[in-house]
Design a protein around this motif. Structure first.
Motif, short mmCIF file in Angstrom:
data_model
loop_
_atom_site.label_atom_id
_atom_site.label_comp_id
_atom_site.label_asym_id
_atom_site.label_seq_id
_atom_site.Cartn_x
_atom_site.Cartn_y
_atom_site.Cartn_z
N ILE A 47 0.84 -1.20 0.00
CA ILE A 47 0.00 0.00 0.00
C ILE A 47 0.88 1.25 0.00
O ILE A 47 0.57 2.23 -0.69
CB ILE A 47 -0.95 -0.02 1.21
CG1 ILE A 47 -2.05 -1.05 0.96
CG2 ILE A 47 -1.60 1.31 1.42
CD1 ILE A 47 -2.92 -0.73 -0.22
N TRP A 50 2.14 1.72 -3.46
CA TRP A 50 1.05 2.14 -4.35
C TRP A 50 0.77 3.64 -4.16
O TRP A 50 0.62 4.37 -5.14
CB TRP A 50 -0.21 1.33 -4.03
CG TRP A 50 -1.46 1.93 -4.57
CD1 TRP A 50 -1.88 1.90 -5.87
CD2 TRP A 50 -2.45 2.66 -3.85
NE1 TRP A 50 -3.05 2.57 -5.98
CE2 TRP A 50 -3.42 3.05 -4.76
CE3 TRP A 50 -2.59 3.02 -2.51
CZ2 TRP A 50 -4.55 3.79 -4.38
CZ3 TRP A 50 -3.69 3.76 -2.13
CH2 TRP A 50 -4.66 4.13 -3.06
N ARG A 51 0.74 4.09 -2.91
CA ARG A 51 0.41 5.48 -2.63
C ARG A 51 1.50 6.42 -3.11
O ARG A 51 1.23 7.54 -3.53
CB ARG A 51 0.20 5.64 -1.12
CG ARG A 51 -0.33 6.98 -0.68
CD ARG A 51 -1.76 7.17 -1.13
NE ARG A 51 -2.31 8.41 -0.63
CZ ARG A 51 -2.11 9.60 -1.19
NH1 ARG A 51 -1.36 9.70 -2.26
NH2 ARG A 51 -2.66 10.68 -0.68
N TYR A 62 -2.97 -2.04 -4.84
CA TYR A 62 -4.21 -2.10 -4.06
C TYR A 62 -4.89 -3.44 -4.19
O TYR A 62 -5.27 -4.09 -3.21
CB TYR A 62 -5.11 -0.99 -4.58
CG TYR A 62 -6.16 -0.52 -3.62
CD1 TYR A 62 -5.97 0.61 -2.87
CD2 TYR A 62 -7.34 -1.21 -3.50
CE1 TYR A 62 -6.93 1.06 -2.01
CE2 TYR A 62 -8.32 -0.77 -2.65
CZ TYR A 62 -8.11 0.35 -1.90
OH TYR A 62 -9.06 0.77 -1.04
N VAL A 65 -3.16 -6.33 -2.45
CA VAL A 65 -3.42 -6.41 -1.01
C VAL A 65 -4.82 -6.96 -0.74
O VAL A 65 -5.02 -7.75 0.18
CB VAL A 65 -3.22 -5.03 -0.36
CG1 VAL A 65 -3.62 -5.05 1.10
CG2 VAL A 65 -1.79 -4.62 -0.48
N LEU A 66 -5.78 -6.54 -1.58
CA LEU A 66 -7.15 -7.05 -1.41
C LEU A 66 -7.18 -8.57 -1.51
O LEU A 66 -7.76 -9.27 -0.66
CB LEU A 66 -8.03 -6.42 -2.49
CG LEU A 66 -9.49 -6.17 -2.17
CD1 LEU A 66 -9.60 -5.34 -0.92
CD2 LEU A 66 -10.15 -5.45 -3.33
N ILE A 69 -5.36 -10.25 1.47
CA ILE A 69 -6.16 -10.35 2.70
C ILE A 69 -7.07 -11.58 2.63
O ILE A 69 -7.20 -12.32 3.61
CB ILE A 69 -6.96 -9.06 2.91
CG1 ILE A 69 -6.03 -7.94 3.38
CG2 ILE A 69 -8.06 -9.25 3.94
CD1 ILE A 69 -6.73 -6.63 3.60
N ALA B 48 -6.22 4.61 1.50
CA ALA B 48 -6.87 3.39 1.02
C ALA B 48 -8.04 3.08 1.96
O ALA B 48 -7.95 2.20 2.82
CB ALA B 48 -5.87 2.24 0.98
N GLN B 49 -9.13 3.84 1.79
CA GLN B 49 -10.24 3.74 2.75
C GLN B 49 -10.87 2.35 2.74
O GLN B 49 -11.07 1.73 3.79
CB GLN B 49 -11.31 4.78 2.44
CG GLN B 49 -10.99 6.17 2.90
CD GLN B 49 -10.25 6.93 1.81
OE1 GLN B 49 -10.07 6.39 0.72
NE2 GLN B 49 -9.84 8.13 2.10
N PHE B 50 -11.18 1.87 1.54
CA PHE B 50 -11.87 0.57 1.44
C PHE B 50 -11.03 -0.53 2.08
O PHE B 50 -11.53 -1.36 2.85
CB PHE B 50 -12.13 0.25 -0.03
CG PHE B 50 -12.80 -1.06 -0.24
CD1 PHE B 50 -14.12 -1.25 0.12
CD2 PHE B 50 -12.10 -2.12 -0.79
CE1 PHE B 50 -14.73 -2.46 -0.07
CE2 PHE B 50 -12.72 -3.35 -0.97
CZ PHE B 50 -14.03 -3.51 -0.61
N LEU B 51 -9.73 -0.48 1.82
CA LEU B 51 -8.84 -1.50 2.37
C LEU B 51 -8.73 -1.38 3.88
O LEU B 51 -8.68 -2.39 4.58
CB LEU B 51 -7.48 -1.34 1.73
CG LEU B 51 -6.68 -2.60 1.55
CD1 LEU B 51 -7.50 -3.60 0.78
CD2 LEU B 51 -5.43 -2.30 0.82
N ALA B 54 -11.80 -2.93 5.19
CA ALA B 54 -11.72 -4.39 4.98
C ALA B 54 -10.79 -5.01 6.00
O ALA B 54 -11.06 -6.09 6.54
CB ALA B 54 -11.23 -4.68 3.56
#
Lengths: 103, 179
Positions: A47, A50-51, A62, A65-66, A69, B48-51, B54
């Motif tokens: 993250i 990415w940022r 992003y 990472v999704l 998880i 990364a709000q959604f993450l 989550a």
């Protein structure tokens, strides 16, 4: 303002703490806890990169990472089921005592 | 380095050290929840709000509770004898951890390109994420769905009672005969 290297240093520290937990704890559940810490450190790296990337519209880090998880949740479920199965068999979760392949 | 980053980093690291060092397993797992909260706050700070949410739901809501259930289901023998919770070779374990951190920190600090600030804007709205999941990443999404189903079935099969597995295999008639 926190720069990228601050996040990377924090993540490196988190990874080292997770690795130490895996290496020094005797309880199998806490070894799994250490693995979760290391996974979180890796996700934090993704993250942060990415940022701080020059192309923030690209969502690759992003998405990684999704999915990571989701895989970590599956790994935790299967790992804890294995620990419970081993506990039923050996009556302990101490990984130093679980040393037989066929008990 | 902003003040909020320092606070969040401190919370995260305190939780990680607690998870590493507490003698009671339940305390370690609760400290793990603190670490997960800190990482979720870092995600929120990074935009990364959604993450971040989550992370709250999956890690704090599911994984920590799952680990707590595993602690409850296995007999907690407790730290009665001094030194029993740590491995006999814990000194070398700590040494490996410290040396890994020193190597990583050395590599990070000597790379000048890493010393940069975040981009002004990001494209991480939930709409963009959803569109991306349904277009570019649709095959990984399906694979992850299959993996989660397989993991759930596998976890149930592994954790099933050994005796109940045997009776299922032997069939109902034989079970009646045993009774």
């Amino acid at each position: 303002m926190a720069t990228l290297s601050h996040y990377l240093l924090l993540s490196a520290l988190l990874f080292s703490l997770g690795l130490t937990a895996v290496l020094i704890r005797r309880n199998a559940i806490l070894v799994l806890v250490g693995i979760e810490l290391m996974l979180n450190a890796a996700n934090l790296n993704f993250i942060a990169f990415w940022r701080h990337s020059p192309n923030p519209g690209d969502l690759s880090g992003y998405m990684f990472v999704l999915f990571s998880i989701a895989v970590a949740a599956a790994e935790a479920a299967v790992g804890l089921a294995l620990i419970i199965a081993v506990y039923r068999h050996f009556r302990t979760t101490d990984i130093q005592k679980i040393s037989k392949l066929k008990g | 380095m902003t003040f909020s980053f320092a606070i969040i980093a401190f919370i995260t690291l305190i939780g990680a050290v607690g998870a590493l060092a507490f003698r009671q397993i339940v305390h370690s797992v609760l400290c793990l929840a603190i670490t997960f909260t800190g990482v979720a706050m870092l995600y929120l700070q990074l935009g990364a709000q959604f993450l971040g949410f989550a992370q709250f739901l999956v890690y704090i809501g599911a994984v920590t509770i799952l680990i707590l259930f595993a602690v409850l289901l296995t007999k907690n023998t407790g730290p009665t004898i001094s030194g029993q919770v740590y491995s006999a070779s814990w000194v070398s374990g700590v040494g490996v951890g410290v040396s890994v951190f020193v190597c990583l920190a050395w590599a990070i600090l000597r790379t000048p390109q890493l010393d940069r600030l975040a981009a002004e804007e990001t494209n991480s709205t939930v709409k963009a994420i959803g569109l991306s999941l349904m277009s570019d990443y649709v095959i990984p999404l399906e694979v992850i769905a299959l993996l989660l189903t397989a993991a759930m079935v596998g976890a149930i099969v592994i954790a099933m009672n050994e005796t109940s597995t045997q009776t299922t295999m032997q069939g109902a008639n034989h079970e009646k005969g045993l009774k």
